[in-house]
Design a protein around this motif. Structure first.
Motif, PDB file in Angstrom:
ATOM      1  N   GLN A  12       0.840  -1.415   0.057  1.00  0.00           N
ATOM      2  CA  GLN A  12       0.092   0.035  -0.048  1.00  0.00           C
ATOM      3  C   GLN A  12       0.847   1.179  -0.229  1.00  0.00           C
ATOM      4  OE1 GLN A  12      -2.168  -0.811   3.340  1.00  0.00           O
ATOM      5  NE2 GLN A  12      -4.036  -1.502   2.323  1.00  0.00           N
ATOM      6  N   ALA A  13       1.836   1.308   0.764  1.00  0.00           N
ATOM      7  CA  ALA A  13       2.596   2.393   0.968  1.00  0.00           C
ATOM      8  C   ALA A  13       3.554   2.563  -0.337  1.00  0.00           C
ATOM      9  CB  ALA A  13       3.901   2.123   1.945  1.00  0.00           C
ATOM     10  N   ARG A  14       4.275   1.531  -1.177  1.00  0.00           N
ATOM     11  CA  ARG A  14       4.740   1.658  -2.380  1.00  0.00           C
ATOM     12  C   ARG A  14       3.644   2.126  -3.469  1.00  0.00           C
ATOM     13  NH1 ARG A  14       5.726  -3.417  -3.330  1.00  0.00           N
ATOM     14  NH2 ARG A  14       7.863  -2.994  -2.136  1.00  0.00           N
ATOM     15  N   ARG A  15       2.425   1.942  -3.406  1.00  0.00           N
ATOM     16  CA  ARG A  15       1.440   2.319  -4.477  1.00  0.00           C
ATOM     17  C   ARG A  15       1.045   3.812  -4.205  1.00  0.00           C
ATOM     18  NH1 ARG A  15      -1.502  -2.344  -3.484  1.00  0.00           N
ATOM     19  NH2 ARG A  15      -3.145  -1.073  -2.615  1.00  0.00           N
ATOM     20  N   ALA A  16       0.806   4.044  -2.756  1.00  0.00           N
ATOM     21  CA  ALA A  16       0.602   5.251  -2.543  1.00  0.00           C
ATOM     22  C   ALA A  16       1.629   6.455  -3.204  1.00  0.00           C
ATOM     23  CB  ALA A  16       0.483   5.634  -1.029  1.00  0.00           C
ATOM     24  N   ALA A  17       2.860   5.936  -2.650  1.00  0.00           N
ATOM     25  CA  ALA A  17       4.329   6.985  -3.208  1.00  0.00           C
ATOM     26  C   ALA A  17       4.090   7.036  -4.552  1.00  0.00           C
ATOM     27  CB  ALA A  17       5.353   6.159  -2.660  1.00  0.00           C
ATOM     28  N   GLU A  18       3.940   5.961  -5.481  1.00  0.00           N
ATOM     29  CA  GLU A  18       3.860   5.836  -6.912  1.00  0.00           C
ATOM     30  C   GLU A  18       2.907   6.526  -7.380  1.00  0.00           C
ATOM     31  OE1 GLU A  18       5.853   1.496  -7.462  1.00  0.00           O
ATOM     32  OE2 GLU A  18       3.908   1.790  -7.751  1.00  0.00           O
ATOM     33  N   GLU A  19       1.526   6.801  -6.651  1.00  0.00           N
ATOM     34  CA  GLU A  19       0.480   7.437  -7.306  1.00  0.00           C
ATOM     35  C   GLU A  19       0.722   8.889  -6.905  1.00  0.00           C
ATOM     36  OE1 GLU A  19      -3.088   5.524  -6.190  1.00  0.00           O
ATOM     37  OE2 GLU A  19      -2.476   3.793  -7.089  1.00  0.00           O
ATOM     38  N   LEU A  20       1.108   9.207  -5.630  1.00  0.00           N
ATOM     39  CA  LEU A  20       1.294  10.606  -5.621  1.00  0.00           C
ATOM     40  C   LEU A  20       2.573  11.248  -6.246  1.00  0.00           C
ATOM     41  CD1 LEU A  20       0.717  13.052  -4.207  1.00  0.00           C
ATOM     42  CD2 LEU A  20       1.858  12.578  -2.096  1.00  0.00           C
ATOM     43  N   LEU A  21       3.739  10.498  -6.362  1.00  0.00           N
ATOM     44  CA  LEU A  21       4.710  11.104  -7.581  1.00  0.00           C
ATOM     45  C   LEU A  21       4.307  11.425  -8.955  1.00  0.00           C
ATOM     46  CD1 LEU A  21       7.636   9.112  -6.098  1.00  0.00           C
ATOM     47  CD2 LEU A  21       7.173  11.366  -5.394  1.00  0.00           C
ATOM     48  N   ALA A  22       3.395  10.388  -9.304  1.00  0.00           N
ATOM     49  CA  ALA A  22       2.745  10.662 -10.616  1.00  0.00           C
ATOM     50  C   ALA A  22       2.037  11.885 -10.723  1.00  0.00           C
ATOM     51  CB  ALA A  22       2.058   9.433 -11.160  1.00  0.00           C
ATOM     52  N   GLU A  23       1.136  12.175  -9.578  1.00  0.00           N
ATOM     53  CA  GLU A  23       0.188  13.400  -9.703  1.00  0.00           C
ATOM     54  C   GLU A  23       1.083  14.577  -9.410  1.00  0.00           C
ATOM     55  OE1 GLU A  23      -3.070  15.738  -9.608  1.00  0.00           O
ATOM     56  OE2 GLU A  23      -3.143  13.793 -10.336  1.00  0.00           O
ATOM     57  N   ALA A  24       2.006  14.383  -8.432  1.00  0.00           N
ATOM     58  CA  ALA A  24       2.658  15.877  -8.022  1.00  0.00           C
ATOM     59  C   ALA A  24       3.927  16.186  -9.100  1.00  0.00           C
ATOM     60  CB  ALA A  24       3.270  15.531  -6.830  1.00  0.00           C
ATOM     61  N   LYS A  25       4.420  15.351  -9.680  1.00  0.00           N
ATOM     62  CA  LYS A  25       5.385  15.546 -10.723  1.00  0.00           C
ATOM     63  C   LYS A  25       6.543  16.205 -10.178  1.00  0.00           C
ATOM     64  CE  LYS A  25       2.236  16.220 -14.603  1.00  0.00           C
ATOM     65  NZ  LYS A  25       1.158  15.262 -14.394  1.00  0.00           N
ATOM     66  N   LEU A  26       6.910  15.537  -9.019  1.00  0.00           N
ATOM     67  CA  LEU A  26       8.314  16.008  -8.422  1.00  0.00           C
ATOM     68  C   LEU A  26       9.420  15.672  -9.040  1.00  0.00           C
ATOM     69  CD1 LEU A  26       7.527  14.675  -4.521  1.00  0.00           C
ATOM     70  CD2 LEU A  26       6.828  17.131  -5.879  1.00  0.00           C
ATOM     71  N   ARG A  27      10.536  16.462  -8.590  1.00  0.00           N
ATOM     72  CA  ARG A  27      11.819  16.420  -9.524  1.00  0.00           C
ATOM     73  C   ARG A  27      12.993  16.105  -8.597  1.00  0.00           C
ATOM     74  NH1 ARG A  27      12.150  22.140 -12.072  1.00  0.00           N
ATOM     75  NH2 ARG A  27      10.034  22.385 -10.940  1.00  0.00           N
ATOM     76  N   ALA A  28      14.042  15.316  -8.895  1.00  0.00           N
ATOM     77  CA  ALA A  28      15.139  14.857  -8.154  1.00  0.00           C
ATOM     78  C   ALA A  28      15.373  16.347  -7.067  1.00  0.00           C
ATOM     79  CB  ALA A  28      16.147  14.362  -9.080  1.00  0.00           C
ATOM     80  N   GLY A  29      15.473  15.897  -5.948  1.00  0.00           N
ATOM     81  CA  GLY A  29      15.908  16.906  -5.148  1.00  0.00           C
ATOM     82  C   GLY A  29      14.738  17.757  -4.394  1.00  0.00           C
ATOM     83  N   ASP A  30      13.718  17.293  -4.746  1.00  0.00           N
ATOM     84  CA  ASP A  30      12.529  17.822  -4.131  1.00  0.00           C
ATOM     85  C   ASP A  30      12.227  16.910  -2.775  1.00  0.00           C
ATOM     86  OD1 ASP A  30      11.903  19.739  -6.141  1.00  0.00           O
ATOM     87  OD2 ASP A  30      10.240  18.474  -6.938  1.00  0.00           O
ATOM     88  N   VAL A  31      11.284  17.450  -1.826  1.00  0.00           N
ATOM     89  CA  VAL A  31      11.108  16.779  -0.538  1.00  0.00           C
ATOM     90  C   VAL A  31       9.704  16.469  -0.366  1.00  0.00           C
ATOM     91  CG1 VAL A  31      11.157  17.267   1.959  1.00  0.00           C
ATOM     92  CG2 VAL A  31      12.589  18.325   0.451  1.00  0.00           C
ATOM     93  N   PHE A  32       9.762  15.077   0.246  1.00  0.00           N
ATOM     94  CA  PHE A  32       8.629  14.357   0.121  1.00  0.00           C
ATOM     95  C   PHE A  32       8.108  14.222   1.806  1.00  0.00           C
ATOM     96  CE2 PHE A  32       5.725  10.667   0.260  1.00  0.00           C
ATOM     97  CZ  PHE A  32       4.699  10.750  -0.915  1.00  0.00           C
ATOM     98  N   VAL A  33       7.236  14.896   2.566  1.00  0.00           N
ATOM     99  CA  VAL A  33       7.089  14.504   3.746  1.00  0.00           C
ATOM    100  C   VAL A  33       6.025  13.543   4.199  1.00  0.00           C
ATOM    101  CG1 VAL A  33       5.405  16.296   4.012  1.00  0.00           C
ATOM    102  CG2 VAL A  33       6.721  15.877   6.082  1.00  0.00           C
ATOM    103  N   VAL A  34       6.432  12.848   5.225  1.00  0.00           N
ATOM    104  CA  VAL A  34       5.364  11.769   5.648  1.00  0.00           C
ATOM    105  C   VAL A  34       5.382  11.968   7.131  1.00  0.00           C
ATOM    106  CG1 VAL A  34       4.945   9.024   5.783  1.00  0.00           C
ATOM    107  CG2 VAL A  34       6.059  10.239   3.820  1.00  0.00           C
TER     108      VAL A  34
END
Length: 187
Positions: A12-34
């Motif tokens: 579930q965690a893997r899918r959540a991260a993949e789906e949010l990254l696809a939507e947020a369009k983050l780039r290398a060096g950006d920050v993801f808070v959990v």
């Protein structure tokens, strides 16, 4: 915790991260808070049933996805550490964050922050950040650590991790300039 439940949390965690990254369009060096209540993941009450096993399963799902894309992970501590964050020293230096002196434990910082502290190469605690996107697992209130314009994201296939409610957010730059302003090159 059963092995099956542990694997479910990781997936579930893997899918959540993949789906949010696809939507947020983050780039290398950006920050993801959990922010994570491991208590809520295992069906307990936030702050009451801390679970290192649940936090470790979560980390196993999230960390590889973020690392693969060069995204910094920031782990929010619980209220007993004033919602401080655990980050890599390199990220702290890159963003100019100020280090504070504390080491999280399961009942003072939370199992999630403790797990990240133990897994990071060179962990430090900082008091505040402005992340580009994030996951709130179990009602931990990550909003204070997101950039100014947070946009809720409804993930296509994940609404819970374990038993915990999952909320996701991305951020965007402020829109300024009024009615004559253009916000994309195509306008």
């Amino acid at each position: 915790m059963t092995e099956e439940f542990r694997q479910e949390i990781t997936a579930q965690a893997r899918r959540a991260a993949e789906e949010l990254l696809a939507e947020a369009k983050l780039r290398a060096g950006d920050v993801f808070v959990v922010g994570c209540s491991s208590s809520e993941i295992v069906g307990g009450h936030i702050g009451q049933d801390s679970s290192l096993e649940a936090a470790q399963a979560l980390y196993a799902g999230l960390a590889p996805v973020l690392a693969e894309q060069g995204i910094w992970l920031a782990a929010q501590c619980c209220e007993h550490l004033n919602r401080a964050l655990i980050v890599e020293r390199e990220a702290m230096r890159a963003f100019g964050w100020e280090e504070v002196c504390v080491v999280p434990r399961p009942h003072a910082g939370g199992s999630w922050a403790t797990t990240c502290w133990k897994q990071f190469r060179d962990p430090v605690a900082v008091e505040e950040i402005r992340a580009h996107a994030g996951l709130d697992i179990g009602g931990t209130l990550i909003g204070m650590h997101l950039r100014r314009v947070a946009v809720p994201v409804r993930l296509p296939s994940v609404s819970r991790i374990g038993n915990a409610i999952l909320l996701a957010a991305r951020t965007r730059p402020k829109l300024i300039g009024g009615e004559r302003a253009k916000y994309t090159e195509e306008d």
